[in-house]
Design a protein around this motif. Structure first.
Motif, mmCIF file in Angstrom:
data_model
loop_
_atom_site.group_PDB
_atom_site.id
_atom_site.type_symbol
_atom_site.label_atom_id
_atom_site.label_comp_id
_atom_site.label_asym_id
_atom_site.label_seq_id
_atom_site.Cartn_x
_atom_site.Cartn_y
_atom_site.Cartn_z
ATOM 1 N N ILE A 6 0.884 -1.173 0.000
ATOM 2 C CA ILE A 6 0.000 0.000 0.000
ATOM 3 C C ILE A 6 0.914 1.212 0.000
ATOM 4 O O ILE A 6 1.798 1.319 0.855
ATOM 5 N N ASN A 7 0.747 2.093 -0.974
ATOM 6 C CA ASN A 7 1.562 3.300 -0.992
ATOM 7 C C ASN A 7 0.681 4.507 -0.670
ATOM 8 O O ASN A 7 -0.399 4.678 -1.221
ATOM 9 N N LEU A 8 1.168 5.338 0.267
ATOM 10 C CA LEU A 8 0.329 6.438 0.764
ATOM 11 C C LEU A 8 0.926 7.816 0.475
ATOM 12 O O LEU A 8 0.748 8.747 1.256
ATOM 13 N N LYS A 9 1.631 7.916 -0.658
ATOM 14 C CA LYS A 9 2.296 9.189 -0.955
ATOM 15 C C LYS A 9 1.268 10.334 -1.064
ATOM 16 O O LYS A 9 1.437 11.393 -0.462
ATOM 17 N N LYS A 10 0.222 10.067 -1.816
ATOM 18 C CA LYS A 10 -0.805 11.123 -1.988
ATOM 19 C C LYS A 10 -1.424 11.502 -0.649
ATOM 20 O O LYS A 10 -1.588 12.675 -0.324
ATOM 21 N N GLU A 11 -1.773 10.461 0.121
ATOM 22 C CA GLU A 11 -2.404 10.708 1.423
ATOM 23 C C GLU A 11 -1.465 11.504 2.331
ATOM 24 O O GLU A 11 -1.890 12.401 3.050
ATOM 25 N N LEU A 12 -0.165 11.162 2.262
ATOM 26 C CA LEU A 12 0.815 11.873 3.089
ATOM 27 C C LEU A 12 0.874 13.343 2.679
ATOM 28 O O LEU A 12 0.839 14.246 3.524
ATOM 29 N N VAL A 38 14.456 4.577 7.457
ATOM 30 C CA VAL A 38 13.777 5.534 8.335
ATOM 31 C C VAL A 38 12.280 5.522 8.020
ATOM 32 O O VAL A 38 11.879 5.416 6.858
ATOM 33 N N PHE A 39 11.480 5.625 9.095
ATOM 34 C CA PHE A 39 10.018 5.534 8.935
ATOM 35 C C PHE A 39 9.312 6.634 9.717
ATOM 36 O O PHE A 39 9.773 7.010 10.799
ATOM 37 N N LEU A 40 8.192 7.087 9.188
ATOM 38 C CA LEU A 40 7.217 7.783 10.038
ATOM 39 C C LEU A 40 6.531 6.676 10.811
ATOM 40 O O LEU A 40 6.283 5.604 10.250
ATOM 41 N N ILE A 41 6.139 6.956 12.065
ATOM 42 C CA ILE A 41 5.603 5.842 12.848
ATOM 43 C C ILE A 41 4.468 6.282 13.761
ATOM 44 O O ILE A 41 4.327 7.473 14.040
ATOM 45 N N GLY A 42 3.664 5.321 14.189
ATOM 46 C CA GLY A 42 2.658 5.562 15.231
ATOM 47 C C GLY A 42 1.519 6.467 14.790
ATOM 48 O O GLY A 42 0.979 6.331 13.690
ATOM 49 N N GLY A 43 1.173 7.423 15.675
ATOM 50 C CA GLY A 43 0.009 8.285 15.449
ATOM 51 C C GLY A 43 0.082 9.061 14.140
ATOM 52 O O GLY A 43 -0.957 9.336 13.518
ATOM 53 N N ALA A 44 1.288 9.405 13.717
ATOM 54 C CA ALA A 44 1.430 10.181 12.481
ATOM 55 C C ALA A 44 0.928 9.366 11.283
ATOM 56 O O ALA A 44 0.228 9.894 10.416
ATOM 57 N N VAL A 45 1.249 8.076 11.270
ATOM 58 C CA VAL A 45 0.823 7.214 10.149
ATOM 59 C C VAL A 45 -0.695 7.009 10.213
ATOM 60 O O VAL A 45 -1.402 7.095 9.200
ATOM 61 N N ARG A 46 -1.172 6.771 11.428
ATOM 62 C CA ARG A 46 -2.640 6.621 11.620
ATOM 63 C C ARG A 46 -3.365 7.836 11.029
ATOM 64 O O ARG A 46 -4.327 7.688 10.265
ATOM 65 N N ASP A 47 -2.863 9.025 11.349
ATOM 66 C CA ASP A 47 -3.573 10.230 10.906
ATOM 67 C C ASP A 47 -3.418 10.478 9.403
ATOM 68 O O ASP A 47 -4.295 11.088 8.794
ATOM 69 N N VAL A 48 -2.332 9.984 8.803
ATOM 70 C CA VAL A 48 -2.215 10.074 7.341
ATOM 71 C C VAL A 48 -3.322 9.220 6.711
ATOM 72 O O VAL A 48 -4.004 9.636 5.775
ATOM 73 N N ILE A 49 -3.529 8.031 7.262
ATOM 74 C CA ILE A 49 -4.551 7.131 6.692
ATOM 75 C C ILE A 49 -5.951 7.712 6.905
ATOM 76 O O ILE A 49 -6.792 7.701 6.019
ATOM 77 N N ILE A 50 -6.166 8.256 8.112
ATOM 78 C CA ILE A 50 -7.494 8.825 8.394
ATOM 79 C C ILE A 50 -7.702 10.120 7.598
ATOM 80 O O ILE A 50 -8.832 10.503 7.301
ATOM 81 N N GLY A 51 -6.589 10.791 7.271
ATOM 82 C CA GLY A 51 -6.706 12.055 6.530
ATOM 83 C C GLY A 51 -6.787 13.251 7.447
ATOM 84 O O GLY A 51 -7.367 14.274 7.118
ATOM 85 N N ALA A 146 4.018 1.744 10.154
ATOM 86 C CA ALA A 146 5.175 2.561 9.780
ATOM 87 C C ALA A 146 5.086 2.901 8.302
ATOM 88 O O ALA A 146 4.565 2.115 7.499
ATOM 89 N N LEU A 147 5.586 4.091 7.966
ATOM 90 C CA LEU A 147 5.567 4.542 6.579
ATOM 91 C C LEU A 147 7.007 4.862 6.203
ATOM 92 O O LEU A 147 7.614 5.749 6.813
ATOM 93 N N SER A 148 7.520 4.118 5.232
ATOM 94 C CA SER A 148 8.930 4.335 4.877
ATOM 95 C C SER A 148 9.112 5.742 4.304
ATOM 96 O O SER A 148 8.235 6.245 3.596
ATOM 97 N N ILE A 149 10.255 6.368 4.617
ATOM 98 C CA ILE A 149 10.530 7.633 3.930
ATOM 99 C C ILE A 149 11.810 7.540 3.094
ATOM 100 O O ILE A 149 12.291 8.540 2.578
ATOM 101 N N LEU A 157 3.591 1.501 3.070
ATOM 102 C CA LEU A 157 3.111 1.210 4.425
ATOM 103 C C LEU A 157 3.609 -0.148 4.907
ATOM 104 O O LEU A 157 3.539 -1.125 4.169
ATOM 105 N N THR A 158 4.105 -0.206 6.137
ATOM 106 C CA THR A 158 4.378 -1.497 6.776
ATOM 107 C C THR A 158 3.352 -1.673 7.885
ATOM 108 O O THR A 158 3.301 -0.876 8.824
ATOM 109 N N ASP A 159 2.538 -2.705 7.724
ATOM 110 C CA ASP A 159 1.419 -2.912 8.650
ATOM 111 C C ASP A 159 1.410 -4.387 9.062
ATOM 112 O O ASP A 159 0.689 -5.190 8.490
ATOM 113 N N TYR A 160 2.229 -4.735 10.052
ATOM 114 C CA TYR A 160 2.341 -6.142 10.464
ATOM 115 C C TYR A 160 1.105 -6.624 11.206
ATOM 116 O O TYR A 160 0.838 -7.805 11.269
ATOM 117 N N LEU A 161 0.372 -5.698 11.832
ATOM 118 C CA LEU A 161 -0.593 -6.146 12.843
ATOM 119 C C LEU A 161 -2.043 -5.760 12.537
ATOM 120 O O LEU A 161 -2.893 -5.731 13.421
#
Ligand code: CTP
Length: 431
Positions: A6-12, A38-51, A146-149, A157-161
């Motif tokens: 899943i690539n979230l460049k636009k969403e980011l 290096v990755f963006l991680i945690g709440g920042a990634v959640r909020d990118v997905i939520i917008g 996590a979102l790779s940068i 997106l890395t979403d193991y869980l």
């Protein structure tokens, strides 16, 4: 295993500000030349997905974050500075100056953590571990992505869980059965996310929450972090927070003796309405104390002081809660107050937040409370100590008495203009 790519460049690009995006690209370039993942991680990634826009950006380095922080500072000497370094946790805070804006980022190394005892702060076990180890120690699946940068897989997106699906299904899910026992503050975090995003607790997470609350294993632990989460949750000023807090026994994290009011919904909605109606009398950062305060007014001052101590409340925060309890105790007496000055005296010295807690508990005092907050409290006299000296008086206790008399007369409507005050003072002096 992670989801299909899943690539979230636009969403980011949509979710973060232009300046923040610049910082992310600068970090991306540095990550490739270092080189390190290096990755963006945690709440920042959640909020990118939520917008949603996310303000504190956390970056995780698969390796040594302090070395990477120093590398960033060297690579961008004019615009990047290390603000803080925490050797013990292997983390750093950096500030970038972009187009005259200061942008903060937190940089951490991937790390494994363990909890020496329930409610303790986690102990960092291994820095620079696999990304999977880092995310599985976290609170909820929605915060475990996590979102790779790095350039070659930028915004992958890395979403193991299963966080992505949980966001789509609006679920809050813990990542392992002892999550709440190890860190009970997560129960309040879950509450905050549920109401903020309109999500639900996933079934087995709900069972684990109940088990933790029934166990009572959190007594007197992690008060400071409980305070921080309570504050974030109740400061949303959403009655649902109070409703769930009471209905699901989350209040036990604060004190198990809190009584559930007859109509939780009414009380919660009253708190919201009162906070909105009297917003200009309230510090926005103290809204949460209105919600907490209405639940504690029947407690003794000693007990409130104990709770305040366990939660690491400041002096003024404690004063709001004890003040509200003192006012509640004398509510009947206040109802009898008839002259303006009696009303003024009933409330004088109490913080507005304490008075508003009283208002929620005793709505029949609304008229008197309005008079005090909106009128009497603003009344000032013109006469100063210097004026009295000029009239030939010697400074002493008499000054306080005269000024007090003037204020009382003014509040009681005996005069209003400066001229009338002068006349009143002259008559007093005559006596
Ligand atoms: N975290 C955790 N357990 C906690 C607190 C935080 O696992 N008790 C992890 C989560 O992965 C979280 C990250 O640390 O996403 C950052 O925490 P914080 O900044 O407190 O929260 P955010 O998720 O960014 O949420 P908010 O939008 O409320 O700041």
């Amino acid at each position: 295993m992670p989801n299909a790519r899943i690539n979230l460049k636009k969403e980011l690009e949509n979710a973060v500000s232009e300046n923040m995006l610049k910082v992310i690209y600068l970090c991306s370039e540095a990550a490739d030349s270092f080189p390190v993942s290096v990755f963006l991680i945690g709440g920042a990634v959640r909020d990118v997905i939520i917008g949603k826009n996310h303000f504190d950006t956390d970056i995780t380095v698969q390796g040594d974050a302090l070395e990477f922080a120093c590398f960033l500072e060297k690579k961008y000497p004019d615009i990047c500075k290390i603000k803080e370094i925490h050797d013990k946790f292997g983390t750093a805070k950096l500030v970038f100056s972009i187009n005259n804006q200061q942008i903060d980022i937190d940089v951490a190394g991937t790390r494994k953590e363990t909890y020496p005892y329930p409610g303790s702060l986690p102990k960092v076990e291994e820095i620079g571990c696999e990304l999977y180890e880092d995310v599985k120690r976290r609170d909820f699946s929605i915060n475990s992505m996590a979102l790779s940068i790095n350039k070659n897989d930028f915004a992958d997106l890395t979403d193991y869980l299963g966080g992505y699906d949980d966001i789509k299904n609006k679920k809050i899910r813990v990542l392992h059965p002892s999550s709440f026992i190890e860190d009970p503050t997560r129960i309040i975090r879950a509450l905050k996310f549920r109401v903020r995003f309109d999500y639900e607790l996933e079934e087995s997470t709900k069972i684990l929450q109940n088990k933790c609350l029934d166990s009572g294993m959190f007594d007197n632990f992690c008060g400071e972090r409980i305070k921080s989460e309570l504050k974030q949750a109740f400061n949303l000023n959403r009655p649902e927070i109070m409703e769930i807090f009471l209905q699901e026994n989350i209040y036990k994290l604060v004190n198990k003796d809190i009584n559930i009011p007859e109509s939780v919904q009414n009380l919660a909605e009253n708190c919201e309405k009162t906070a909105l109606e009297y917003l200009k009398f309230l510090k926005p950062d103290f809204i949460w104390l209105i919600y907490l305060g209405v639940l504690l007014t029947d407690f003794s001052q000693e007990k409130i002081a104990d709770i305040a101590y366990n939660l690491y409340l400041s002096g003024i925060e404690t004063e709001i809660l004890t003040g509200a309890a003192i006012l509640s105790e004398k509510a009947e007496e206040i109802e009898q107050a008839s002259s303006n000055y009696e009303i003024y005296q009933s409330f004088e010295g109490f913080l507005p937040e304490a008075i508003l807690i009283l208002l929620i508990k005793t709505p029949q005092l609304k008229e008197k409370i309005n008079l005090h907050l909106k009128k009497f409290k603003k009344i000032k006299i013109y006469t100063t100590g210097q004026n009295l000296i000029d009239l030939g008086l010697k400074p002493g206790p008499l000054f306080g008495e005269i000024l007090g008399k003037l204020l009382k007369a003014k509040i009681n409507g005996e005069f209003s203009s400066k001229e009338e005050e002068k006349k009143f003072l002259a008559a007093q002096m005559h006596h």
